[in-house]
Design an enzyme around this catalytic site. Sequence first.
Site, short mmCIF file in Angstrom:
data_model
loop_
_atom_site.label_atom_id
_atom_site.label_comp_id
_atom_site.label_asym_id
_atom_site.label_seq_id
_atom_site.Cartn_x
_atom_site.Cartn_y
_atom_site.Cartn_z
N PHE A 128 0.82 -1.22 0.00
CA PHE A 128 0.00 0.00 0.00
C PHE A 128 0.84 1.26 0.00
O PHE A 128 0.39 2.33 -0.39
CB PHE A 128 -0.98 -0.01 1.19
CG PHE A 128 -0.37 0.31 2.53
CD1 PHE A 128 -0.31 1.61 2.99
CD2 PHE A 128 0.15 -0.69 3.34
CE1 PHE A 128 0.24 1.92 4.23
CE2 PHE A 128 0.69 -0.40 4.58
CZ PHE A 128 0.74 0.91 5.02
N LYS A 129 2.11 1.13 0.41
CA LYS A 129 2.98 2.31 0.48
C LYS A 129 3.20 2.97 -0.86
O LYS A 129 3.66 4.11 -0.92
CB LYS A 129 4.36 1.91 1.01
CG LYS A 129 4.37 1.09 2.23
CD LYS A 129 4.08 1.93 3.42
CE LYS A 129 3.81 1.04 4.60
NZ LYS A 129 4.44 1.44 5.80
N ASP A 130 2.94 2.24 -1.94
CA ASP A 130 3.16 2.84 -3.27
C ASP A 130 2.36 4.12 -3.43
O ASP A 130 2.83 5.07 -4.07
CB ASP A 130 2.76 1.84 -4.37
CG ASP A 130 3.85 0.79 -4.59
OD1 ASP A 130 5.04 1.13 -4.48
OD2 ASP A 130 3.50 -0.38 -4.87
#
Length: 431
Positions: free
Chosen positions: A106-108
């Site tokens: 999800f950090k993208d």
Amino acid sequence: MNYFSLNHKAANVNFEQATINGIAPDKGLYFPEKLIPLEQSFFENIEKMSNTQIAYEVIRQFIATSIPEQELSNIIEETLNFEFPLVKIEEDTYALELFHGPTMAFKDVGARFMARCLRYFNRSKKDEKIKVLVATSGDTGGAVANGFLRVKGVEVIILYPSGKVSTIQEKQLTTLGQNIIALEVDGTFDDCQAMVKQAFLDEDLKELNLTSANSINIARWLPQMFYFFFAYRDLKHLNKNMVFSVPSGNFGNICAGMLAKKLGLPIEFFIASTNINDTVALFLKSGAYQAKPSTATISNAMDVGDPSNFVRIQQLYNNEIETLKKDFSSYSFTDEETKNAMKKIYSTANYISDPHGAVGYLGWQKTKEKFPNSIGVFLETAHPVKFLDTVEETLQTKIEIPQQIKAVIDKKKRSLNIKNYKELKAFLTLG
Ligand SMILES: Cc1ncc(COP(=O)(O)O)c(C=O)c1O
Ligand SMILES: N[C@@H](CCOP(=O)(O)O)C(=O)O
């Protein structure tokens, strides 16, 4: 929109300055001065809106005049060029897959958004360089490395705990080279995070233009609101209340969801699901916040003993614990429970969850009795391939390696070993 420091001893700053500072000069995290709820018409029409239209409406009050409208639209278009599917696991349970970006976590979203904001802020700078310091327990490092690769005027230095990230995560953060440097720390994630925070406050390093790309930075944190709105849009037709169970470590993701609620997103309840690093669950029981050293688990990206963003959650609820508890709880689970949940999800729904998502599933299972008419959404925060050994061994199955991972898996790891802050400082000043 301006931002104040949660330590209340620094000047308020705009979005650009807060992004460039990372953390306020008095060590506090930045927090928005005011939150303007979104119009009712936004929620009434949300089914007709695309991801990028939603994201633009959600974020624009936080950016204000720091980035012109067209530029902000472009940043959002570039950031969100992948899917956020919901998968039905049980009648009342959905997985929100946040791993379809380039590094499969999800950090993208936050990393790509922040990198593009910095690129805009650096547009007319000539030789000046910003150094982005980032601590990772697994996924942030890879996402930041990928998102910031070749961004003009930015050098990224990633600190990660030696031996405590998965093989694929390590490849993602140590193999890109160019403006990305990996420092392998003899310690835990909390040690890495503490060193990063110390560097920001070190007068000797003032000249270096340091900032952070962890969720302590508002430009990394705020875009994490987007997908809570996407999930609401996609499930609105069911006409049910929604509960989110968020696998939590540094508590940036869940805090973004809770901020979304303050903007009017109708979410009934939040569950912070953790591994045995249960600082917040204990706080809710005792009322006393006691950071503790992190313990290694199979959901390694959540091995955090002193979650940075919990102060922001408390601020959202005016530091009133009883009010907070009306919207929020936290439960912790062992590795054994996590593996059993992975097996159950696989055998009943034929769905392969990663250990972090499985912790999220467990949080909803534990709470759902209290919400018999609601649907629970747990966040699938990373692709199971990132935890290949654990997942294949637990489920006794083979996972196909996606292209994004094939691209890094055979590359050569390049990192420098450091033991303590003194060595980090020497690297920053001499390197
Ligand atoms: C796969 C995965 N799940 C969950 C988390 C926890 O998210 P947060 O730190 O925002 O609580 C992380 C790392 O942050 C992660 O990489
Ligand atoms: N789980 C993270 C730890 C840092 O979280 P962040 O959201 O504050 O960057 C990781 O995977 O590195």
